[in-house]
Design a protein around this motif. Sequence first.
Motif, PDB file in Angstrom:
ATOM      1  N   THR A 130       0.834  -1.204   0.000  1.00 42.22           N
ATOM      2  CA  THR A 130       0.000   0.000   0.000  1.00 42.22           C
ATOM      3  C   THR A 130       0.866   1.250   0.000  1.00 42.22           C
ATOM      4  N   VAL A 131       1.909   1.254   0.807  1.00 38.30           N
ATOM      5  CA  VAL A 131       2.829   2.397   0.829  1.00 38.30           C
ATOM      6  C   VAL A 131       3.608   2.469  -0.480  1.00 38.30           C
ATOM      7  N   LEU A 158       1.514   9.472  -4.122  1.00 36.12           N
ATOM      8  CA  LEU A 158       1.930  10.602  -3.288  1.00 36.12           C
ATOM      9  C   LEU A 158       3.230  10.297  -2.551  1.00 36.12           C
ATOM     10  N   VAL A 159       3.359   9.080  -2.032  1.00 34.54           N
ATOM     11  CA  VAL A 159       4.614   8.695  -1.380  1.00 34.54           C
ATOM     12  C   VAL A 159       5.746   8.667  -2.398  1.00 34.54           C
ATOM     13  N   LYS A 160       5.480   8.064  -3.562  1.00 31.27           N
ATOM     14  CA  LYS A 160       6.528   7.894  -4.569  1.00 31.27           C
ATOM     15  C   LYS A 160       7.011   9.229  -5.136  1.00 31.27           C
ATOM     16  N   THR A 161       6.106  10.179  -5.318  1.00 30.56           N
ATOM     17  CA  THR A 161       6.531  11.491  -5.819  1.00 30.56           C
ATOM     18  C   THR A 161       7.268  12.278  -4.732  1.00 30.56           C
ATOM     19  N   ASP A 214      11.256  15.045  -0.538  1.00 33.10           N
ATOM     20  CA  ASP A 214      10.389  15.843   0.333  1.00 33.10           C
ATOM     21  C   ASP A 214       9.985  14.997   1.547  1.00 33.10           C
ATOM     22  N   ALA A 215      10.370  15.427   2.723  1.00 31.88           N
ATOM     23  CA  ALA A 215      10.075  14.664   3.943  1.00 31.88           C
ATOM     24  C   ALA A 215       8.625  14.865   4.374  1.00 31.88           C
ATOM     25  N   ASN A 216       7.713  14.566   3.476  1.00 30.99           N
ATOM     26  CA  ASN A 216       6.284  14.711   3.759  1.00 30.99           C
ATOM     27  C   ASN A 216       5.792  13.412   4.382  1.00 30.99           C
ATOM     28  N   TRP A 217       6.134  13.218   5.651  1.00 27.89           N
ATOM     29  CA  TRP A 217       5.888  11.949   6.325  1.00 27.89           C
ATOM     30  C   TRP A 217       4.396  11.640   6.459  1.00 27.89           C
ATOM     31  N   ARG A 256       2.257  11.551   4.192  1.00 24.85           N
ATOM     32  CA  ARG A 256       1.841  10.678   3.093  1.00 24.85           C
ATOM     33  C   ARG A 256       2.085   9.203   3.436  1.00 24.85           C
ATOM     34  N   ILE A 257       3.188   8.936   4.117  1.00 23.42           N
ATOM     35  CA  ILE A 257       3.467   7.554   4.541  1.00 23.42           C
ATOM     36  C   ILE A 257       2.439   7.129   5.574  1.00 23.42           C
ATOM     37  N   LEU A 258       2.191   7.990   6.542  1.00 26.07           N
ATOM     38  CA  LEU A 258       1.194   7.688   7.584  1.00 26.07           C
ATOM     39  C   LEU A 258      -0.167   7.400   6.956  1.00 26.07           C
TER      40      LEU A 258
END
Length: 409
Positions: free
Chosen positions: A305-306, A311-314, A320-323, A325-327
């Motif tokens: 899923t991750v 969004l995670v892959k981009t 970009d440490a946009n954590w 998206r992982i959550l």
Amino acid sequence: MAVGESRFPAMPAIEGLRLGTAMAGIKKPDRRDLVVIEVPEGARVAGTFTRNAFCAAPVTVARDYLAACTARDAAPRFLVINTGNANAGTGETGLRDARDTCAELARLAGVEADTVLPFSTGVIGEPLPMERLLGGLPAAVESLDDDADAWQKAGEGILTTDTRPKGASVTLEMGDATVTINGIAKGSGMIQPNMATMLAFVATDAAIEQPLLDSLLRETVDRSFNCITVDGDTSTNDACMLIATGRGARVADEEAVAVFRNALQRVMTELAQAIIRDGEGATKFVTLQVNEAASREEALAVAFTVAHSPLVKTALYASDANWGRILAAVGRAPVADFDVETVVIDLGDVRLVESGGRAPGYTEAAGSTVMAREEIPIRIALGRGAESATVWTSDLSHDYVSINADYRS
């Protein structure tokens, strides 16, 4: 574009097994696009194939011919692989072309047609250029050899959008004998295998009985090729073949099987990871490890899923440490009775999430430092059990879109 450096290994010969290549001009001139692998008499061959309902004609023929050989306690004598054309979505014409390819190689080699297994990779929906393909077979047969150069040329001859050949080799001592395992693979896009990868061919000189060979292939594929994804697309042409020539040490007792399994897993995993490192447009190699799951299936569900989240892959591509998206991806995984309070997420050595939210010690600078690396580990602990799984993936870049937008041109 690919992640990290890669050098094709100098593969030792495997007695009785030979490889040949030709430039047949199937899609482009002056490139190797036809590979023939000769399997010695007395060998054993196991295979896994795509579960895509629109499986390619060569998959159907190879699966049927392999079953026919196994039913009469025999093994295929040749594999023939073409690139540039998948021979998929081609109906009865495609099946006829695949069988005709086998028949012509069988005629040249003096074997039965159903002892030749066909494999194809390339554009879907186009008929095979049979005159060029069949015309290239004599040169491929003429070039059959067992040296390191033959292995490297075969590795190059099975590529499509790949930027480099992929090979792995392990030599191990078993008692007073030496056993070799060599493998080549191709794959760069349309990668989320649902059995193996687009194409992989692994051979050993060990002597292994058919039921054990089948089991070893399933086990090692499940924890290598079935644990990679570039874009979540399962190909129509996936196949992974394992050949045991029987000329070397016998693998039968429990200790020998364990030693051989570990070495085979190493080869399979190295090949699978090489595909991700060479993923279309890839700039990042990402390891997703899910621990403390209630089952391995649950761990894989969260990891994929991750791995499949655009969004995670981009964000990975952009460093970009946009954590968040992982959550969010972890939270939408198909897991029953999910308790977010028990979930812990680490990005490298940086704690991102605990107790249902951002970890108290997290800083954007620390997260950005990890995201800027070429190789990024993400660890997710679910707090639900003792099972785990690891999946490897890549980022999603502008080049991925460009490669696939221009693929047929």
